[in-house]
Write a protein that holds these residues in place. Structure first.
Motif, PDB file in Angstrom:
ATOM      1  N   PRO A   1       0.847  -1.198   0.000  1.00  0.00           N
ATOM      2  CA  PRO A   1       0.000   0.000   0.000  1.00  0.00           C
ATOM      3  C   PRO A   1       0.883   1.248   0.000  1.00  0.00           C
ATOM      4  N   ILE A   2       0.504   2.257  -0.770  1.00  0.00           N
ATOM      5  CA  ILE A   2       1.451   3.348  -1.052  1.00  0.00           C
ATOM      6  C   ILE A   2       1.841   4.138   0.204  1.00  0.00           C
ATOM      7  N   VAL A   3       0.878   4.497   1.041  1.00  0.00           N
ATOM      8  CA  VAL A   3       1.199   5.339   2.204  1.00  0.00           C
ATOM      9  C   VAL A   3       1.892   4.508   3.285  1.00  0.00           C
ATOM     10  N   GLU A   4       1.255   3.415   3.670  1.00  0.00           N
ATOM     11  CA  GLU A   4       1.832   2.577   4.726  1.00  0.00           C
ATOM     12  C   GLU A   4       3.179   2.009   4.278  1.00  0.00           C
ATOM     13  N   GLY A   5       3.242   1.610   3.009  1.00  0.00           N
ATOM     14  CA  GLY A   5       4.481   1.053   2.470  1.00  0.00           C
ATOM     15  C   GLY A   5       5.603   2.076   2.478  1.00  0.00           C
ATOM     16  N   ALA A   6       5.274   3.330   2.116  1.00  0.00           N
ATOM     17  CA  ALA A   6       6.299   4.381   2.079  1.00  0.00           C
ATOM     18  C   ALA A   6       6.836   4.655   3.479  1.00  0.00           C
ATOM     19  N   VAL A   7       5.944   4.690   4.458  1.00  0.00           N
ATOM     20  CA  VAL A   7       6.382   4.959   5.834  1.00  0.00           C
ATOM     21  C   VAL A   7       7.242   3.808   6.350  1.00  0.00           C
ATOM     22  N   ALA A   8       6.764   2.581   6.140  1.00  0.00           N
ATOM     23  CA  ALA A   8       7.519   1.422   6.621  1.00  0.00           C
ATOM     24  C   ALA A   8       8.879   1.340   5.927  1.00  0.00           C
ATOM     25  N   ALA A   9       8.904   1.586   4.620  1.00  0.00           N
ATOM     26  CA  ALA A   9      10.161   1.537   3.875  1.00  0.00           C
ATOM     27  C   ALA A   9      11.117   2.618   4.358  1.00  0.00           C
ATOM     28  N   ALA A  10      10.577   3.816   4.589  1.00  0.00           N
ATOM     29  CA  ALA A  10      11.425   4.928   5.020  1.00  0.00           C
ATOM     30  C   ALA A  10      12.058   4.640   6.382  1.00  0.00           C
ATOM     31  N   VAL A  11      11.256   4.081   7.285  1.00  0.00           N
ATOM     32  CA  VAL A  11      11.788   3.774   8.620  1.00  0.00           C
ATOM     33  C   VAL A  11      12.870   2.692   8.508  1.00  0.00           C
ATOM     34  N   ALA A  12      12.591   1.680   7.701  1.00  0.00           N
ATOM     35  CA  ALA A  12      13.581   0.597   7.533  1.00  0.00           C
ATOM     36  C   ALA A  12      14.863   1.137   6.910  1.00  0.00           C
ATOM     37  N   SER A  13      14.733   2.076   5.970  1.00  0.00           N
ATOM     38  CA  SER A  13      15.919   2.659   5.344  1.00  0.00           C
ATOM     39  C   SER A  13      16.679   3.537   6.323  1.00  0.00           C
ATOM     40  N   GLU A  14      15.945   4.330   7.077  1.00  0.00           N
ATOM     41  CA  GLU A  14      16.540   5.242   8.067  1.00  0.00           C
ATOM     42  C   GLU A  14      17.374   4.462   9.090  1.00  0.00           C
ATOM     43  N   THR A  15      16.915   3.238   9.409  1.00  0.00           N
ATOM     44  CA  THR A  15      17.619   2.444  10.415  1.00  0.00           C
ATOM     45  C   THR A  15      18.668   1.528   9.789  1.00  0.00           C
TER      46      THR A  15
ATOM     47  N   HIS B   1      16.880  -5.206   0.343  1.00  0.00           N
ATOM     48  CA  HIS B   1      16.004  -6.334   0.675  1.00  0.00           C
ATOM     49  C   HIS B   1      15.164  -6.027   1.911  1.00  0.00           C
ATOM     50  N   ASP B   2      15.792  -5.474   2.959  1.00  0.00           N
ATOM     51  CA  ASP B   2      15.079  -5.161   4.213  1.00  0.00           C
ATOM     52  C   ASP B   2      13.989  -4.112   3.960  1.00  0.00           C
ATOM     53  N   VAL B   3      14.345  -3.094   3.178  1.00  0.00           N
ATOM     54  CA  VAL B   3      13.416  -1.985   2.952  1.00  0.00           C
ATOM     55  C   VAL B   3      12.214  -2.470   2.129  1.00  0.00           C
ATOM     56  N   THR B   4      12.496  -3.327   1.145  1.00  0.00           N
ATOM     57  CA  THR B   4      11.409  -3.895   0.343  1.00  0.00           C
ATOM     58  C   THR B   4      10.488  -4.740   1.219  1.00  0.00           C
ATOM     59  N   ALA B   5      11.097  -5.558   2.081  1.00  0.00           N
ATOM     60  CA  ALA B   5      10.303  -6.422   2.961  1.00  0.00           C
ATOM     61  C   ALA B   5       9.459  -5.589   3.909  1.00  0.00           C
ATOM     62  N   ALA B   6      10.011  -4.494   4.408  1.00  0.00           N
ATOM     63  CA  ALA B   6       9.260  -3.625   5.325  1.00  0.00           C
ATOM     64  C   ALA B   6       8.036  -3.055   4.627  1.00  0.00           C
ATOM     65  N   ALA B   7       8.203  -2.652   3.371  1.00  0.00           N
ATOM     66  CA  ALA B   7       7.066  -2.114   2.618  1.00  0.00           C
ATOM     67  C   ALA B   7       6.030  -3.199   2.382  1.00  0.00           C
ATOM     68  N   ARG B   8       6.522  -4.363   1.970  1.00  0.00           N
ATOM     69  CA  ARG B   8       5.597  -5.433   1.585  1.00  0.00           C
ATOM     70  C   ARG B   8       4.746  -5.917   2.754  1.00  0.00           C
ATOM     71  N   THR B   9       5.293  -5.852   3.957  1.00  0.00           N
ATOM     72  CA  THR B   9       4.538  -6.358   5.108  1.00  0.00           C
ATOM     73  C   THR B   9       3.712  -5.265   5.775  1.00  0.00           C
ATOM     74  N   ALA B  10       3.644  -4.107   5.157  1.00  0.00           N
ATOM     75  CA  ALA B  10       2.879  -2.994   5.752  1.00  0.00           C
ATOM     76  C   ALA B  10       1.410  -3.083   5.363  1.00  0.00           C
ATOM     77  N   THR B  11       0.842  -4.271   5.503  1.00  0.00           N
ATOM     78  CA  THR B  11      -0.562  -4.448   5.119  1.00  0.00           C
ATOM     79  C   THR B  11      -1.384  -4.802   6.344  1.00  0.00           C
ATOM     80  N   GLY B  12      -2.678  -4.579   6.229  1.00  0.00           N
ATOM     81  CA  GLY B  12      -3.594  -5.013   7.279  1.00  0.00           C
ATOM     82  C   GLY B  12      -3.389  -4.330   8.609  1.00  0.00           C
TER      83      GLY B  12
END
Lengths: 214, 230
Positions: free
Chosen positions: B98-112, B117-128
């Motif tokens: 999902p674009i909003v949740e995925g962007a936030v999750a990806a950004a946090v994973a990248s920031e840390t 691979h980690d950033v993609t996984a963070a975005a992909r699991t930002a569902t539900g």
């Protein structure tokens, strides 16, 4: 008889005209089951192609001309049909290579590669209520016509008839791809705008070939 | 240290792309986030040029994760990838998220410090994430018999918020087992953040699978160690 660059330019001229003429109708079809911008998007794309074609060198090959159509549509359409049709023209151009002339088998190769490009990009199958429902019968009919010894124009005429019938056949279908798939059974009874515009483009190719062959 | 993974947000709407960028940057100020919304003419739609130049702008050397909204955003992004050479394309991923949740999750994973691979996984699991207990389920008898469970108390000042949660997900993702923390998927950054657990909360970690015991021990150690914040 074979088809060369003059056929490609006549095809694109016809397409520009037919898309402009059908702009409102295509957007109305799209308004029923999509976001209502298909006609405007395609008109913007092919108008840009027309401008680009003014700078096409006289000795350009059909493949080079179709590649220019592809990149221009991808950059200017702004809707899903940009990458879909853009990929169709790109793969079609690649199938032609540097050949200056296209025979009946070349027309089949062009249509097949274009259809495969749409499938590659959109992952749709026949019956999903998409432009594939125009492209696939067109490819099949083109192959049969070429095998029966038809001229390039005859192959395109058979493809155009099949594409038009294919577009009409989308009316009773439930959409399984794109924005129309959100509507479920409410899409039934409406013709898919992408299938309709693809049929118009293939028909323009046939009309241009008939005029070129005289 | 490698530069953070870049993020490209592709939307039909310039406002959605810019809004998602703003939200992501709030949690990840050092990550390069680029918005590619609307057509070249500023209307609703997608722009091949904006996406292509956006990939270049977001690429800081560690890769780019692309978040897309509807149909043509994905198709145009895929087409833009086709025009890259193989080496460039290997460093760009379109996340199914999902674009909003995925962007936030990806950004946090990248920031840390997450990898592509980690950033993609963070975005992909930002569902539900509207229901943090969406993936809660009863374990089968076999799973119960093989399950490993341990609890610990959050001792670090910020509890299980962005950075510690990202750290937790990164560790959990290294194990094959199915892991849950307080009933949510331990490999989903946004679901863990959605628990909103402050310092002093008890976390319960349950794992089933071939490396369940190692997973639980490693994660409990991470929690008890205060995620390096102490």
């Amino acid at each position: 008889m074979s088809l060369g660059i003059s056929w490609v330019t006549a095809w694109i001229d016809d397409t520009v005209e037919v898309v402009s003429h059908n702009r409102t109708r295509l957007s109305e079809l799209d308004r029923e089951i999509g976001d209502g911008d298909h006609g405007e998007n395609l008109d913007r794309g092919f108008s840009a192609v027309k401008v680009k074609f003014d700078t096409l060198p006289d000795d350009a090959t059909p493949g080079a001309a179709l590649k220019l159509v592809a990149t221009t549509l991808i950059s200017t359409v702004g809707g899903a049909s940009g990458p879909l049709l853009g990929t169709a023209f790109l793969k079609g151009a690649q199938a032609l290579g540097d050949a200056p002339e296209i025979n009946a088998d070349g027309v089949v190769a062009l249509l097949t590669a274009a259809r495969d490009g749409v499938v590659l990009r959109g992952k749709a199958e026949p019956g999903d209520k998409t432009m594939i429902d125009a492209w696939t019968p067109a490819v099949d009919a083109a192959g049969e016509a070429a095998a029966a010894g038809a001229s390039p124009a005859g192959v395109l005429r058979a493809a155009a008839a099949a594409a038009s019938a294919g577009a009409e056949s989308t009316e009773p279908l439930v959409a399984r791809k794109g924005r129309a798939s959100y509507l479920g059974e409410r899409a039934i009874g409406h013709r898919d705008p992408g299938a309709e515009s693809s049929a118009l483009i293939i028909t323009a190719a046939a009309d241009a070939a008939a005029a070129t062959e005289g | 240290m490698a530069s953070p993974v870049g993020i490209l947000i592709v939307s039909h709407s310039a406002k959605i792309a810019e809004g998602a960028l703003e939200l992501a940057k709030q949690m990840a100020p050092s990550v390069t986030v680029v918005a590619a919304g609307g057509t070249d003419g500023g209307a609703l739609g997608t722009s091949f040029e904006k996406i292509s130049s956006g990939i270049t702008a977001a690429q800081q050397g560690s890769g780019v994760v692309i978040l897309c909204d509807l149909g043509s955003a994905i198709l145009t992004a895929e087409t833009a990838l086709d025009f890259l050479d193989d080496a460039e394309r290997a460093l760009v991923v379109i996340a199914d998220a999902p674009i909003v949740e995925g962007a936030v999750a990806a950004a946090v994973a990248s920031e840390t410090g997450g990898s592509l691979h980690d950033v993609t996984a963070a975005a992909r699991t930002a569902t539900g994430i509207a229901d943090p207990h969406a993936d809660e389920r009863s374990l089968s008898r076999a799973e119960v018999q093989g399950a490993v469970e341990r609890s610990a108390t959050l001792v670090n000042p910020s509890g299980l918020h962005a950075r510690p949660a990202a750290e937790f997900v990164k560790h959990a993702g290294a194990f094959e087992s199915t892991i849950q923390i307080n009933g949510v998927d331990a490999k989903s950054l946004l679901r863990i953040m959605g628990l909103g657990l402050p310092k002093g909360s008890t976390v319960s970690i349950v794992a089933t699978g071939p490396d369940a015991a190692e997973a639980v021990d490693a994660l409990i150690e991470l929690v008890e160690g205060g995620f390096g914040e102490l």
